[in-house]
Structure formats: C-alpha cells, structure tokens
Design an enzyme around this catalytic site. Sequence first.
Site, PDB file in Angstrom:
ATOM      1  N   GLU A 169     -12.199  -6.203   9.859  1.00  0.00           N
ATOM      2  CA  GLU A 169     -11.620  -7.368   9.161  1.00  0.00           C
ATOM      3  C   GLU A 169     -11.441  -8.630   9.988  1.00  0.00           C
ATOM      4  OE1 GLU A 169      -7.466  -5.922   8.341  1.00  0.00           O
ATOM      5  OE2 GLU A 169      -8.329  -5.768   6.377  1.00  0.00           O
ATOM      6  N   GLU A 355     -13.658   0.665   2.435  1.00  0.00           N
ATOM      7  CA  GLU A 355     -12.237   0.991   2.236  1.00  0.00           C
ATOM      8  C   GLU A 355     -11.866   0.660   0.810  1.00  0.00           C
ATOM      9  OE1 GLU A 355      -9.254  -0.546   4.938  1.00  0.00           O
ATOM     10  OE2 GLU A 355     -10.591  -0.218   6.634  1.00  0.00           O
TER      11      GLU A 355
HETATM   12  C1  BGP Z   1      -7.286  -2.464   5.703  1.00  0.00           C
HETATM   13  C2  BGP Z   1      -7.259  -1.999   7.138  1.00  0.00           C
HETATM   14  C3  BGP Z   1      -6.716  -0.621   7.282  1.00  0.00           C
HETATM   15  C4  BGP Z   1      -5.619  -0.332   6.306  1.00  0.00           C
HETATM   16  C5  BGP Z   1      -5.795  -0.830   4.928  1.00  0.00           C
HETATM   17  C6  BGP Z   1      -4.633  -0.670   3.976  1.00  0.00           C
HETATM   18  O1  BGP Z   1      -7.520  -3.769   5.562  1.00  0.00           O
HETATM   19  O2  BGP Z   1      -8.525  -2.036   7.709  1.00  0.00           O
HETATM   20  O3  BGP Z   1      -6.409  -0.410   8.631  1.00  0.00           O
HETATM   21  O4  BGP Z   1      -4.536   0.320   6.665  1.00  0.00           O
HETATM   22  O5  BGP Z   1      -6.134  -2.182   4.986  1.00  0.00           O
HETATM   23  O6  BGP Z   1      -3.594  -1.522   4.353  1.00  0.00           O
HETATM   24  P1  BGP Z   1      -2.121  -1.007   4.509  1.00  0.00           P
HETATM   25  O7  BGP Z   1      -2.149   0.128   5.458  1.00  0.00           O
HETATM   26  O8  BGP Z   1      -1.364  -2.148   5.027  1.00  0.00           O
HETATM   27  O9  BGP Z   1      -1.718  -0.608   3.143  1.00  0.00           O
END
Ligand code: BGP
Length: 458
Positions: A169, A355
């Site tokens: 990201e 993701e």
């Molecule tokens: C993404 C990241 C992850 C992650 C996910 C969910 O953008 O790459 O590392 O954890 O977001 O976010 P969160 O854990 O804050 O819910």
Amino acid sequence: MKFSEDFYWGGAVAANQCEGAYLEDGKQMSTADIKARGFFGGLRRDADYYPTHKAIDFYHTYKSDLKLMAEANFNIFRTSINWARIYPTGEEETPNQKGLDFYHDMFKYCHELGMKVMVTISHYETPLYLVDTYGGWDNRKFIEFYMKFVRTIVDNLDDVVDYWLTFNELNAIHGYAKLGIHKETPQTFYQCQHHMFVASSKVIKIGHEMMPGAMFGAMFAMSEMYPATCKAEDVFACYEHRRMNYFFIDVMARGKYPNYAQKIFDEKNVHLHMEDEDLELIKEYPLDFVSFSYYRSSTITADHFTTMDPMGIMGGEGNPYLPSTPWGWPIDPLGLRYCLNELYDRYQKPLFVIENGLGEIDRFEDGTVHDSYRIEYLSKHFQAMKDAINIDHVPCFGYTMWGPLDLVSLSTGEMKKRYGFVYVDMDDEGNGTLKRVKKDSFAWMKKVIASNGEDLTY
Ligand code: BGP
C-alpha cells in the site's frame, strides 16, 4: 459461470500482524514493534503492551496454521518477510541465517501442501535501527538498504517464492511504519514515495535478471470513491481525489509520472529530488501485474473531505445506500466489480485481488463462531468478481482473503476486529489460549473453492 481452472484462491497475512516472536532467533525491533495500538495509537516506547510482539504466534504455529489453509483448499498463501529477521539492524554485512531458514522452511512447506507463495517484500517492517539512525525513506540511502535485503531474499528464497510484491500500500496512510518519517510533510512524503518507486523498479530489474519469468506486483489500497451527488462540483472533486490516490499505482504500473502529478506538487509545494537515471528506470521496469486490496468504498463531496490521513489521500464519507461494518467501512460488493473494470481499463495488466474480507466482532458460542455475515460478505464479493471476469471479461487471476486466521488489526491494533474463517483465542490485551477454532465460514470457503467458485450459495 466459473473461474478459470488455474485461478488462485488463498489467504493473505503480514509478518508483523501474525508472527510474534519479535526478538527471537536474532530478530531485532522493526518499526511495527513500537506501535502500541495500531496506527492511531501513536508511537510509544514505554507502553506495556504491543500487539505485534506476540501477535498470534504464527512464528511457532505456522505448520498447523498452514495445514488449516490447505484443508480449506487454498492454492496460494501470501505473507511478508520481516526485514528485521533477515537484517536485524539493517546494516549487518551478512544476513541472519535463522531468519532465512524460517522463511525458506515455511515456503517449502506451503509447496508441500500444494500452495504457491506470494511474498510482500515490505509490509511496514523496516528495522527500527535504520530508522532511528538514518531517518526514513526520504533519505535516499534507504534504496540501498532495501536493495541489499532484496538481493539476499531473492538469492535465498527464489526456489520457494512464486510471486513478489515490492511494497504494501504505497497510497495508504501509515507514515511512520511504512516510510520511517516522524514528521510527515508533503515534501518528505512524496520524496519517500519517489525513492520507493525507484526501489520497486530496481527490484523488478534484478528480479527479472535473476529469475526470468518471475512476476512482480505491489499492493495498492483500492477504496472505490463515488461522487456523493450528481452535482458537477462533487463529481469533479471525486475525480480529483481519485487521482490523488491513483498517483502511486499510475507511476508504478505505467512507468511514468502522470501529467496531473505536477498539479499535486504545485499545490503542496513539493520539489522532488531525482537522480538522472530515475525516470528511465521507472519507465523500463513497471509492475508486471496490478494487485490491490478492496474492503470498502466511500463517497466524496466538494464541500469537505473527512480523512485521518495527514496527506489527505485516503478518506471520504459513508454511503447512505450501503450497510457498514462496526468500524464504519461501507460494505459494497458491486464496488469490487467496478474497481476490477476500472483498473483494467486504466492499466491493461492482469489483476489480482490480494486483500478483501470483513472485519467484524465475532461472538464465540457453542464452541465456535456462527459468522453468517462473513459468509454473506464473501459470497457477494466473489459474485462481483465472477461477474467482472465472466461478463465484463476482466483478466483477474487470483484472490487472497485477508487474515484467514484472526490476527492483529493494522489500523487499530485490536484482535476484536476479526477477519478469519479460523478463530484465534486472544483478546485485545493479549490474553487467551491462542487456540484455533474453525468458524462456520471455514466449511463454506472450503466448499466454494472445491467448486472453483461455482457454488456461492449460503
Ligand atoms: C490492509 C493492510 C493489512 C490489513 C488490512 C485490514 O490495507 O495491508 O495489513 O490489516 O488493511 O486493515 P485493518 O487491519 O486495519 O482492519
């Protein structure tokens, strides 16, 4: 309507959110290890609890955890390599063999279980010593520190890694853990990004030389943005915010700075320092595929922009037409179809959804979690992806759900924001047995993958 026979179904995690063992086998502190409560809790070196230090102990349990993923029919697994396990301070002459062995064994084991391996080279795990000593990525020296790390992992892990992602990201907030800068100004922020663009292209250059045929992507945080109304001002504001966000992947996927970059720099008084060969390198070595996260969408108005991002890139309002998660993230499956189409129109490169998932508060009852809401979320997102592939003819070659095992939240440091189809018994303070229990969504996911996405019923 199915997915192609060689479609990838899998799960994604990041080292600092699951491994724990933060000072074991030679590892030293990374930037992630001083976050007491995620990104919004500030950076502290005096707190009594840091979620990444123990996380869900994947460092010790990876074999049984990976077996669960293979049991769910995954054919790919994505994780990151914690830089501070390989070069504990970042400055050693020789790498830490125990760190290399750990990843080599883990990835070899994935293959034994029938899963390919996708590696995020940098997922907010910069050695703390480097940042304390040299500042962050606005210092050009970081390109060389990072390249030493990359050469080492490519040399030692090329036989067990199938896909590489240069950075996680680039477009999202997280200034310190990612960039290592304490004082994020537009000047330092965009200078860091420039150095990361150069580093990403250098990785692709040596990667292609050392591993002909290897494919390189990066992780782009794709939150679809809609104009809040059809007022021309809202539509144009949305367009401009979209480009602020697209800037990063535009450079990396197209191999050049877009024309609108200068407008951003003029407005923010940014003057980038570049070396002669930088633009040529970025041009010659763009990403091979475009991989992105998709969790939500947001809406944009011309009147105001709600953001927690000091650079004002990610943000926006909720959407009255969509339900939201307890963390206020709008749930928008059609937005995924929209993104897939938009990204392919823009780059004409193969796509990968690396993701996606639902962060929810699960209730553990009857010895499990009945997470019908997660099943519904996943089913609708799979349908949207299927429509993009089958109806819109978008070439998307894989999907990895975020956090198949519950893990520490990146933004909040919480455990209670759970994404997994496997429950992990641990609370926000680190109490619990760490026992793994399959949720209802485990069997559902297994069935979906067995049918290669044909059966999405729930
Ligand atoms: C993404 C990241 C992850 C992650 C996910 C969910 O953008 O790459 O590392 O954890 O977001 O976010 P969160 O854990 O804050 O819910």
